[in-house]
Structure formats: C-alpha cells, structure tokens
Design a protein around this motif. Sequence first.
Motif, PDB file in Angstrom:
ATOM      1  N   ASN A 182      -1.914 -11.356  -2.564  1.00 40.17           N
ATOM      2  CA  ASN A 182      -3.322 -11.157  -3.169  1.00 40.17           C
ATOM      3  C   ASN A 182      -3.319 -12.259  -4.025  1.00 40.17           C
ATOM      4  OD1 ASN A 182      -4.796  -9.069  -1.675  1.00 40.17           O
ATOM      5  ND2 ASN A 182      -4.813  -7.480  -3.231  1.00 40.17           N
ATOM      6  N   LEU A 183      -5.029 -12.909  -3.791  1.00 42.41           N
ATOM      7  CA  LEU A 183      -5.751 -14.191  -5.305  1.00 42.41           C
ATOM      8  C   LEU A 183      -5.731 -13.514  -6.366  1.00 42.41           C
ATOM      9  CD1 LEU A 183      -6.969 -16.501  -3.668  1.00 42.41           C
ATOM     10  CD2 LEU A 183      -4.272 -16.283  -3.725  1.00 42.41           C
ATOM     11  N   ASP A 184      -6.132 -11.962  -6.598  1.00 38.53           N
ATOM     12  CA  ASP A 184      -6.708 -11.767  -8.136  1.00 38.53           C
ATOM     13  C   ASP A 184      -6.398 -10.615  -7.938  1.00 38.53           C
ATOM     14  OD1 ASP A 184      -8.199 -11.360 -10.513  1.00 38.53           O
ATOM     15  OD2 ASP A 184     -10.071 -11.554  -9.494  1.00 38.53           O
ATOM     16  N   ASN A 185      -5.066 -10.291  -9.077  1.00 37.59           N
ATOM     17  CA  ASN A 185      -4.992  -8.528  -9.450  1.00 37.59           C
ATOM     18  C   ASN A 185      -5.804  -7.419 -10.029  1.00 37.59           C
ATOM     19  OD1 ASN A 185      -2.780  -7.868  -7.647  1.00 37.59           O
ATOM     20  ND2 ASN A 185      -0.812  -8.061  -9.396  1.00 37.59           N
ATOM     21  N   ARG A 186      -6.620  -8.813 -10.199  1.00 35.53           N
ATOM     22  CA  ARG A 186      -7.817  -7.830 -11.346  1.00 35.53           C
ATOM     23  C   ARG A 186      -8.587  -7.370 -10.526  1.00 35.53           C
ATOM     24  NH1 ARG A 186      -6.841  -6.006 -16.157  1.00 35.53           N
ATOM     25  NH2 ARG A 186      -8.903  -5.155 -16.451  1.00 35.53           N
ATOM     26  N   ARG A 187      -9.551  -7.782  -9.108  1.00 39.03           N
ATOM     27  CA  ARG A 187      -9.602  -7.295  -8.781  1.00 39.03           C
ATOM     28  C   ARG A 187      -9.458  -5.336  -7.719  1.00 39.03           C
ATOM     29  NH1 ARG A 187     -10.660 -11.288  -3.899  1.00 39.03           N
ATOM     30  NH2 ARG A 187      -9.374 -10.534  -3.641  1.00 39.03           N
ATOM     31  N   THR A 188      -8.219  -5.460  -8.179  1.00 42.09           N
ATOM     32  CA  THR A 188      -8.343  -4.174  -7.384  1.00 42.09           C
ATOM     33  C   THR A 188      -6.960  -3.514  -8.705  1.00 42.09           C
ATOM     34  OG1 THR A 188      -5.994  -5.401  -6.758  1.00 42.09           O
ATOM     35  CG2 THR A 188      -7.690  -4.681  -5.093  1.00 42.09           C
ATOM     36  N   ARG A 189      -7.146  -3.543  -9.878  1.00 43.96           N
ATOM     37  CA  ARG A 189      -6.760  -2.647 -10.648  1.00 43.96           C
ATOM     38  C   ARG A 189      -6.919  -1.376 -10.974  1.00 43.96           C
ATOM     39  NH1 ARG A 189      -3.853  -0.634 -13.478  1.00 43.96           N
ATOM     40  NH2 ARG A 189      -3.193  -0.965 -15.878  1.00 43.96           N
ATOM     41  N   GLY A 190      -8.081  -1.207 -10.608  1.00 46.07           N
ATOM     42  CA  GLY A 190      -8.414   0.473 -10.038  1.00 46.07           C
ATOM     43  C   GLY A 190      -7.087   1.399  -9.954  1.00 46.07           C
ATOM     44  N   TYR A 197       0.817  -0.537  -0.269  1.00 47.38           N
ATOM     45  CA  TYR A 197      -0.458   0.116   0.336  1.00 47.38           C
ATOM     46  C   TYR A 197       0.627   1.436  -0.116  1.00 47.38           C
ATOM     47  CZ  TYR A 197      -3.529  -3.423   1.381  1.00 47.38           C
ATOM     48  OH  TYR A 197      -4.055  -4.460   1.563  1.00 47.38           O
ATOM     49  N   ARG A 198       0.629   1.905  -0.499  1.00 46.45           N
ATOM     50  CA  ARG A 198       1.793   3.048  -1.197  1.00 46.45           C
ATOM     51  C   ARG A 198       1.433   4.392  -0.042  1.00 46.45           C
ATOM     52  NH1 ARG A 198      -0.356   7.539  -4.925  1.00 46.45           N
ATOM     53  NH2 ARG A 198      -2.045   8.245  -3.211  1.00 46.45           N
ATOM     54  N   GLU A 199       0.994   4.750   0.908  1.00 44.49           N
ATOM     55  CA  GLU A 199       0.059   4.724   2.131  1.00 44.49           C
ATOM     56  C   GLU A 199       0.695   4.253   3.641  1.00 44.49           C
ATOM     57  OE1 GLU A 199      -0.906   8.160   1.519  1.00 44.49           O
ATOM     58  OE2 GLU A 199      -2.261   7.191  -0.260  1.00 44.49           O
ATOM     59  N   GLU A 200       1.329   3.175   3.235  1.00 45.71           N
ATOM     60  CA  GLU A 200       1.658   2.528   4.036  1.00 45.71           C
ATOM     61  C   GLU A 200       3.421   1.505   3.866  1.00 45.71           C
ATOM     62  OE1 GLU A 200       0.474  -1.336   7.390  1.00 45.71           O
ATOM     63  OE2 GLU A 200       0.639  -2.250   5.263  1.00 45.71           O
ATOM     64  N   LYS A 201       4.130   2.350   5.036  1.00 50.31           N
ATOM     65  CA  LYS A 201       5.831   2.108   4.609  1.00 50.31           C
ATOM     66  C   LYS A 201       6.266   2.157   3.350  1.00 50.31           C
ATOM     67  CE  LYS A 201       5.385  -0.921   8.884  1.00 50.31           C
ATOM     68  NZ  LYS A 201       5.982  -1.293   9.891  1.00 50.31           N
ATOM     69  N   PHE A 202       5.858   3.289   2.369  1.00 49.89           N
ATOM     70  CA  PHE A 202       6.000   3.969   1.597  1.00 49.89           C
ATOM     71  C   PHE A 202       6.434   2.306   0.363  1.00 49.89           C
ATOM     72  CE2 PHE A 202       9.972   4.452   4.767  1.00 49.89           C
ATOM     73  CZ  PHE A 202       9.060   5.715   5.120  1.00 49.89           C
ATOM     74  N   GLY A 203       4.865   2.016  -0.037  1.00 55.09           N
ATOM     75  CA  GLY A 203       4.380   0.763  -0.950  1.00 55.09           C
ATOM     76  C   GLY A 203       5.057  -0.347  -1.079  1.00 55.09           C
ATOM     77  N   ALA A 204       7.091  -0.230   0.186  1.00 52.15           N
ATOM     78  CA  ALA A 204       7.368  -1.486  -0.087  1.00 52.15           C
ATOM     79  C   ALA A 204       6.803  -2.577  -0.230  1.00 52.15           C
ATOM     80  CB  ALA A 204       8.781  -1.630   1.014  1.00 52.15           C
ATOM     81  N   LEU A 205       7.510  -3.784  -0.857  1.00 50.54           N
ATOM     82  CA  LEU A 205       7.164  -4.920  -1.061  1.00 50.54           C
ATOM     83  C   LEU A 205       7.730  -6.102  -0.013  1.00 50.54           C
ATOM     84  CD1 LEU A 205       6.616  -5.849  -4.851  1.00 50.54           C
ATOM     85  CD2 LEU A 205       4.900  -5.076  -3.247  1.00 50.54           C
ATOM     86  N   VAL A 206       8.791  -5.494   0.729  1.00 53.90           N
ATOM     87  CA  VAL A 206       9.036  -6.511   1.475  1.00 53.90           C
ATOM     88  C   VAL A 206       9.137  -5.719   2.994  1.00 53.90           C
ATOM     89  CG1 VAL A 206      10.506  -8.516   2.742  1.00 53.90           C
ATOM     90  CG2 VAL A 206      10.245  -8.805   0.185  1.00 53.90           C
ATOM     91  N   GLN A 207       8.849  -5.756   3.817  1.00 56.60           N
ATOM     92  CA  GLN A 207       8.777  -4.795   4.787  1.00 56.60           C
ATOM     93  C   GLN A 207       8.992  -5.359   6.556  1.00 56.60           C
ATOM     94  OE1 GLN A 207       4.779  -4.335   5.672  1.00 56.60           O
ATOM     95  NE2 GLN A 207       4.917  -3.004   3.319  1.00 56.60           N
ATOM     96  N   ASN A 208       9.913  -4.780   6.619  1.00 59.70           N
ATOM     97  CA  ASN A 208      10.313  -5.310   8.020  1.00 59.70           C
ATOM     98  C   ASN A 208       9.433  -5.204   9.670  1.00 59.70           C
ATOM     99  OD1 ASN A 208      13.177  -6.148   6.793  1.00 59.70           O
ATOM    100  ND2 ASN A 208      13.464  -3.924   7.170  1.00 59.70           N
ATOM    101  N   SER A 261       2.274  -3.782  -7.962  1.00 55.11           N
ATOM    102  CA  SER A 261       2.400  -3.742  -7.589  1.00 55.11           C
ATOM    103  C   SER A 261       2.337  -3.008  -5.860  1.00 55.11           C
ATOM    104  CB  SER A 261       3.405  -4.486  -6.846  1.00 55.11           C
ATOM    105  OG  SER A 261       3.906  -5.532  -7.509  1.00 55.11           O
ATOM    106  N   VAL A 262       1.706  -1.916  -6.087  1.00 54.26           N
ATOM    107  CA  VAL A 262       1.039  -1.227  -5.578  1.00 54.26           C
ATOM    108  C   VAL A 262       0.012  -0.161  -5.134  1.00 54.26           C
ATOM    109  CG1 VAL A 262       1.921   0.884  -3.448  1.00 54.26           C
ATOM    110  CG2 VAL A 262       3.562  -0.513  -4.684  1.00 54.26           C
ATOM    111  N   LEU A 263      -1.260  -0.045  -3.633  1.00 58.99           N
ATOM    112  CA  LEU A 263      -1.952   0.082  -4.663  1.00 58.99           C
ATOM    113  C   LEU A 263      -2.350   1.442  -3.822  1.00 58.99           C
ATOM    114  CD1 LEU A 263      -2.499  -3.357  -3.494  1.00 58.99           C
ATOM    115  CD2 LEU A 263      -5.232  -2.440  -2.980  1.00 58.99           C
ATOM    116  N   VAL A 264      -3.077   1.948  -4.123  1.00 58.42           N
ATOM    117  CA  VAL A 264      -3.076   3.562  -3.805  1.00 58.42           C
ATOM    118  C   VAL A 264      -3.884   3.508  -3.020  1.00 58.42           C
ATOM    119  CG1 VAL A 264      -1.541   4.225  -5.755  1.00 58.42           C
ATOM    120  CG2 VAL A 264      -3.819   4.587  -6.026  1.00 58.42           C
TER     121      VAL A 264
END
Length: 331
Positions: A313-321, A127-138, A328-331
Amino acid sequence: MTTLLPEPVLAPADNWLALTLSEQERHEVALLATQLAYTAPRLIDDPLWVEAARELSCRLPRRLQEVIRAYRHDPGEDGILALRNLPVVEEELPLTPAVPDSVEREATVPAAIAALIALNLGEIVAYREEKFGALVQNVVPVPGRETSQSNAGSVPLELHVENAFHPHRPDFVGLLCLRNDRTRTAGTLVTSVRNTLDLLPERIVEVLGQPRFRTAPPPSFGSGDSGPVHPVFSGSPADPNVRVDFHATEALDEEAGFALTALRDAFLRTARTLVLQQGEMAFVDNRVTLHGRTAFEPSYDGFDRWLHRTFVNLDNRRTRGQRPGNGSVLV
Ligand SMILES: O=C(O)CCC(=O)C(=O)O
Ligand SMILES: [Fe+2]
C-alpha cells in the motif's frame, strides 16, 4: 460468470516499466538480502524484522530505486513493473511446498528480496483473514485444488483485481518467481484499464461507473457473503480505477450484466502473458491492472512453479483503523 479463459494469443509486451539488474547490482541485492535474512529475530512477520527490512530497502541499488520511484509516480499503460536478474539461486532453494495456505515464516534470502523491494515501493501489508496475515505468501499448485479459482489451482485463473470484494484493496501485488513450472511457460495474465478503456462504447463505460455490481470474497478468505454494491470504474473518467473479479463479481441487473461481459471481452483482447522465470519479479498496479494465470501442469515433485506474493500500500494512514498497533496486518 464463466470461468473458462481462452489461451492468450498476444505475445508478451515489452512496453512496461522494466529493469534487468547488472551482475554488480544482483550481487549488491544478494548481500543486502542475506544480511536481512540473518537479522534477528529472523521472522518475517515480526515488526522488528520489518523495521530492519524497511531500513535496508533504502540501500537497494540506485537504478532499482529509480525505476521503483518512476513506477510509484505513474505505473505506465500496463501498470506493470518487471524486474529481472534478482539473486534467486536454484541450488539454495528447498523443494516447492505443496500444501494449502503455504506462507513463509522464517526469513530466507528470496523472502528478504521480496520484502526489500516491496518496502522500497511502499508499505508491506497482509490480511488477517487470508493466509494467517503472513506478509510473504507462497503461490504454489496444491494437490486436489487443481480446478479452484485461486492461486493454488493450475487451471486458467480468471482475470481479477486482488481482493476486489474488500474495501481496502492493496495498491500493488508483488510476485517474485523462485521457480517456474517444468516447461517454463506458466504465466501471469495481465491487462489494464488504461489500454482497454478505448475499446468500450460510451454507454458501457457509463454503466460500469454506477453501483450496479457486487463481489464475493475469494476462497483464500474462506469465501462468504458478498460485500456492498459498488461500481467497476471510479475516479477519473479518462483514467479510472477498476474493481472487478470476473469469477466473483456479479451484475445486479441485465444492462450491468451486458456491460460486465463486454468489459471481460475487451480485457481478454488486451491481455498479455507475463511469464516470470526464476529471479524475476513483477508488480501489478491493483488500481488499474487485472491479473490472472494461464493453465499449467503441476507435477507435485518439489519442483513446481513457486512465487512469493506480497501486497503493498502507498498510504498506511488510510487503513490505520484496520491495522491494530499500526502493524502490517489488516483485520
Ligand atoms: O499465479 C499467478 O501468476 C497469479 C496468481 C494470483 O492471482 C495471485 O497470487 O494473486
Ligand atoms: Fe491474484
């Protein structure tokens, strides 16, 4: 809602989906993860690196892919997949970071392990709003944040569904342990609606299925206003999805408040402690399973508890918007 959690009394369960890698499988994962860690541009959040990770994830050992496939089909009663004997090597680890919002940027072997397994289960997201949208967080304890209800704290962390306030919650949360705490006892609390539903009276289940609740964003999202009114249970009445965070969800009327308290009590009765040690990774099915954390004592000496967290997520299509550029980052 009170934030005090009693010490969990139940012993760890062994009825969740689990796989302990053989030495040969561990070696194969180490080779793949090393290859990925050295793949250009060696930046985890770069789409080219994610593409390489997705491709290499198809080469994970067969038994690992089989258990992931079974878990994707049905996460079991507990909604947990536990993987053990992954190639995390103490001598190759740097000191545990101790700063707020710590994330992994440059590819490392442990980050590559987390990404490979996450990408075999589904689509890795952040998520862009959380930890800069990093895919691997500590997930690490942070000085000054001891009492915060976040993964930077070290007091008990209330049971929650990840990002319960968000319309697009991750389907799974992955936690790879690089180091446990000094006493090797800090644990992730887990409990699922699947093994708790039967403990609840019918009327309570009915109320929990009605839009009489609201959830505030967590500190990692910079907090803020609560989202829209929502039910706690949705989907199949016999096997519902759950959406609640006992620190952040409020009931909007007295009866709903009573139901929420009864739900928390029931979850605490079924909660177990999953103690992740070095080289162990767990996935939590965020649709049916809540997680939290036991208290532990941080030392801030570079050898504190350290997990890599990824969302799937299992279905990227669901969050395409919500994902610009199909990234990979949801805004
Ligand atoms: O520290 C843990 O075991 C879990 C913390 C947590 O809730 C999270 O990182 O989402
Ligand atoms: Fe969490």
